[in-house]
Design a protein around this motif. Structure first.
Motif, PDB file in Angstrom:
ATOM      1  N   THR A 153       3.479  -5.417 -10.000  1.00 42.00           N
ATOM      2  CA  THR A 153       3.409  -6.788  -9.504  1.00 42.00           C
ATOM      3  C   THR A 153       2.654  -6.882  -8.193  1.00 42.00           C
ATOM      4  N   THR A 154       2.916  -5.945  -7.294  1.00 41.99           N
ATOM      5  CA  THR A 154       2.284  -5.971  -5.967  1.00 41.99           C
ATOM      6  C   THR A 154       0.958  -5.221  -5.940  1.00 41.99           C
ATOM      7  N   GLU A 155       0.559  -4.699  -7.082  1.00 45.05           N
ATOM      8  CA  GLU A 155      -0.670  -3.910  -7.209  1.00 45.05           C
ATOM      9  C   GLU A 155      -0.641  -2.656  -6.338  1.00 45.05           C
ATOM     10  N   ALA A 156       0.550  -2.138  -6.089  1.00 44.35           N
ATOM     11  CA  ALA A 156       0.692  -0.885  -5.352  1.00 44.35           C
ATOM     12  C   ALA A 156       0.251   0.291  -6.223  1.00 44.35           C
ATOM     13  N   ILE A 157       0.374   0.128  -7.524  1.00 37.94           N
ATOM     14  CA  ILE A 157      -0.139   1.108  -8.483  1.00 37.94           C
ATOM     15  C   ILE A 157      -0.990   0.355  -9.494  1.00 37.94           C
ATOM     16  N   ALA A 158      -1.893   1.086 -10.103  1.00 37.25           N
ATOM     17  CA  ALA A 158      -2.817   0.465 -11.064  1.00 37.25           C
ATOM     18  C   ALA A 158      -2.041  -0.097 -12.249  1.00 37.25           C
ATOM     19  N   ARG A 207      11.358   2.585  -1.155  1.00 35.71           N
ATOM     20  CA  ARG A 207      11.674   1.865   0.078  1.00 35.71           C
ATOM     21  C   ARG A 207      10.607   0.800   0.359  1.00 35.71           C
ATOM     22  N   LYS A 208       9.340   1.184   0.187  1.00 41.03           N
ATOM     23  CA  LYS A 208       8.240   0.237   0.408  1.00 41.03           C
ATOM     24  C   LYS A 208       8.236  -0.877  -0.637  1.00 41.03           C
ATOM     25  N   LEU A 209       8.690  -0.565  -1.849  1.00 42.45           N
ATOM     26  CA  LEU A 209       8.672  -1.522  -2.956  1.00 42.45           C
ATOM     27  C   LEU A 209       9.962  -2.347  -2.958  1.00 42.45           C
ATOM     28  N   TYR A 210      10.190  -3.031  -1.869  1.00 40.26           N
ATOM     29  CA  TYR A 210      11.340  -3.922  -1.695  1.00 40.26           C
ATOM     30  C   TYR A 210      12.687  -3.204  -1.763  1.00 40.26           C
ATOM     31  N   GLY A 211      12.690  -1.903  -1.512  1.00 44.06           N
ATOM     32  CA  GLY A 211      13.942  -1.166  -1.451  1.00 44.06           C
ATOM     33  C   GLY A 211      14.646  -0.998  -2.779  1.00 44.06           C
ATOM     34  N   VAL A 212      13.922  -1.037  -3.885  1.00 51.50           N
ATOM     35  CA  VAL A 212      14.551  -0.873  -5.195  1.00 51.50           C
ATOM     36  C   VAL A 212      15.119   0.532  -5.314  1.00 51.50           C
ATOM     37  N   SER A 213      16.106   0.695  -6.184  1.00 49.86           N
ATOM     38  CA  SER A 213      16.727   2.005  -6.324  1.00 49.86           C
ATOM     39  C   SER A 213      16.399   2.685  -7.649  1.00 49.86           C
ATOM     40  N   GLU A 214      15.996   1.942  -8.648  1.00 50.95           N
ATOM     41  CA  GLU A 214      15.730   2.504  -9.970  1.00 50.95           C
ATOM     42  C   GLU A 214      14.232   2.717 -10.192  1.00 50.95           C
ATOM     43  N   ASN A 215      13.898   3.759 -10.949  1.00 49.58           N
ATOM     44  CA  ASN A 215      12.494   4.045 -11.251  1.00 49.58           C
ATOM     45  C   ASN A 215      11.835   2.888 -12.001  1.00 49.58           C
ATOM     46  N   ALA A 216      12.556   2.312 -12.964  1.00 47.22           N
ATOM     47  CA  ALA A 216      12.001   1.208 -13.748  1.00 47.22           C
ATOM     48  C   ALA A 216      11.660   0.029 -12.833  1.00 47.22           C
ATOM     49  N   ALA A 217      12.539  -0.280 -11.906  1.00 51.52           N
ATOM     50  CA  ALA A 217      12.297  -1.385 -10.972  1.00 51.52           C
ATOM     51  C   ALA A 217      11.123  -1.066 -10.051  1.00 51.52           C
ATOM     52  N   ALA A 218      11.013   0.188  -9.638  1.00 51.50           N
ATOM     53  CA  ALA A 218       9.890   0.582  -8.770  1.00 51.50           C
ATOM     54  C   ALA A 218       8.562   0.353  -9.485  1.00 51.50           C
ATOM     55  N   LEU A 219       8.497   0.678 -10.766  1.00 52.65           N
ATOM     56  CA  LEU A 219       7.265   0.457 -11.524  1.00 52.65           C
ATOM     57  C   LEU A 219       6.972  -1.030 -11.664  1.00 52.65           C
ATOM     58  N   ALA A 220       7.992  -1.821 -11.979  1.00 52.96           N
ATOM     59  CA  ALA A 220       7.793  -3.269 -12.129  1.00 52.96           C
ATOM     60  C   ALA A 220       7.258  -3.881 -10.840  1.00 52.96           C
ATOM     61  N   VAL A 221       7.854  -3.519  -9.720  1.00 46.77           N
ATOM     62  CA  VAL A 221       7.404  -4.048  -8.430  1.00 46.77           C
ATOM     63  C   VAL A 221       6.034  -3.473  -8.080  1.00 46.77           C
ATOM     64  N   GLY A 222       5.816  -2.211  -8.399  1.00 50.35           N
ATOM     65  CA  GLY A 222       4.519  -1.589  -8.144  1.00 50.35           C
ATOM     66  C   GLY A 222       3.385  -2.287  -8.881  1.00 50.35           C
ATOM     67  N   ILE A 240       0.855  -1.185   0.000  1.00 49.90           N
ATOM     68  CA  ILE A 240       0.000   0.000   0.000  1.00 49.90           C
ATOM     69  C   ILE A 240       0.895   1.239   0.000  1.00 49.90           C
ATOM     70  N   LEU A 241       0.731   2.056  -1.014  1.00 51.88           N
ATOM     71  CA  LEU A 241       1.451   3.322  -1.104  1.00 51.88           C
ATOM     72  C   LEU A 241       0.490   4.459  -0.777  1.00 51.88           C
ATOM     73  N   ALA A 242       1.042   5.538  -0.270  1.00 50.24           N
ATOM     74  CA  ALA A 242       0.254   6.746  -0.047  1.00 50.24           C
ATOM     75  C   ALA A 242      -0.187   7.293  -1.408  1.00 50.24           C
ATOM     76  N   PRO A 243      -1.295   8.022  -1.454  1.00 49.07           N
ATOM     77  CA  PRO A 243      -1.782   8.539  -2.735  1.00 49.07           C
ATOM     78  C   PRO A 243      -0.737   9.329  -3.526  1.00 49.07           C
ATOM     79  N   ARG A 244       0.017  10.195  -2.869  1.00 47.63           N
ATOM     80  CA  ARG A 244       1.042  10.971  -3.584  1.00 47.63           C
ATOM     81  C   ARG A 244       2.164  10.068  -4.101  1.00 47.63           C
TER      82      ARG A 244
END
Length: 155
Positions: free
Chosen positions: A68-73, A51-66, A10-14
């Motif tokens: 996968t985990t349904e943190a973003i639509a 940080r919430k998305l498994y501590g990834v450091s790259e934007n591309a990885a954050a989107l992939a994890v987001g 779960i990510l904050a709206p912003r």
């Protein structure tokens, strides 16, 4: 619905808004402007999300994890048959999604780094992507990147 054992994040709206803005290929400065917040504030939200998305450091990885985990639509899926990608480009999609640099991809795939760089540029062109983060979204849409692939490298 997640069919694997990765927990939903779960990510904050912003935090969601910043990630979703980046998924369209915009820079952080443009995303901040669109959200009517300072770039430093947007960077802070992005840092918290990563940080919430498994501590990834790259934007591309954050989107992939987001995705996968349904943190973003998740973006709507497109017919993968409408996109032709040579195997060399297809091979780098999951590595790009992990946030790997060209040299790391070259080592992983046992291919020359200049060929990896060329394939990366061609991949962005073929996907009509502006940058790596946008390429992750486009790869997800064309089903070149799946939740199962992301889960495999999260473990």
């Amino acid at each position: 619905m997640i069919t694997t054992s990765v927990a939903r994040i779960i990510l904050a709206p912003r935090e969601q808004q910043v990630l979703e803005g980046l998924s369209g290929g915009s820079t952080l400065a443009v995303v901040a402007l669109d959200l009517k917040i300072r770039e430093g504030t947007a960077a802070g939200y992005l840092k918290l999300a990563k940080r919430k998305l498994y501590g990834v450091s790259e934007n591309a990885a954050a989107l992939a994890v987001g995705y996968t985990t349904e943190a973003i639509a998740r973006p709507p899926l497109l017919d993968p048959e409408t996109l032709f990608l040579p195997d060399g480009q297809r091979d780098i999609v999951p590595l790009l999604a992990r946030g790997m640099a060209a040299a790391q991809m070259a080592t992983e795939l046992k291919r020359p780094v200049d060929i990896i760089r060329r394939d990366g540029r061609d991949l962005l062109t073929n996907l009509r992507a502006r940058n790596r983060a946008h390429a992750v979204k486009r790869s997800w849409e064309f089903q070149l990147l799946t939740a199962e692939q992301v889960i495999a490298w999260l473990r």
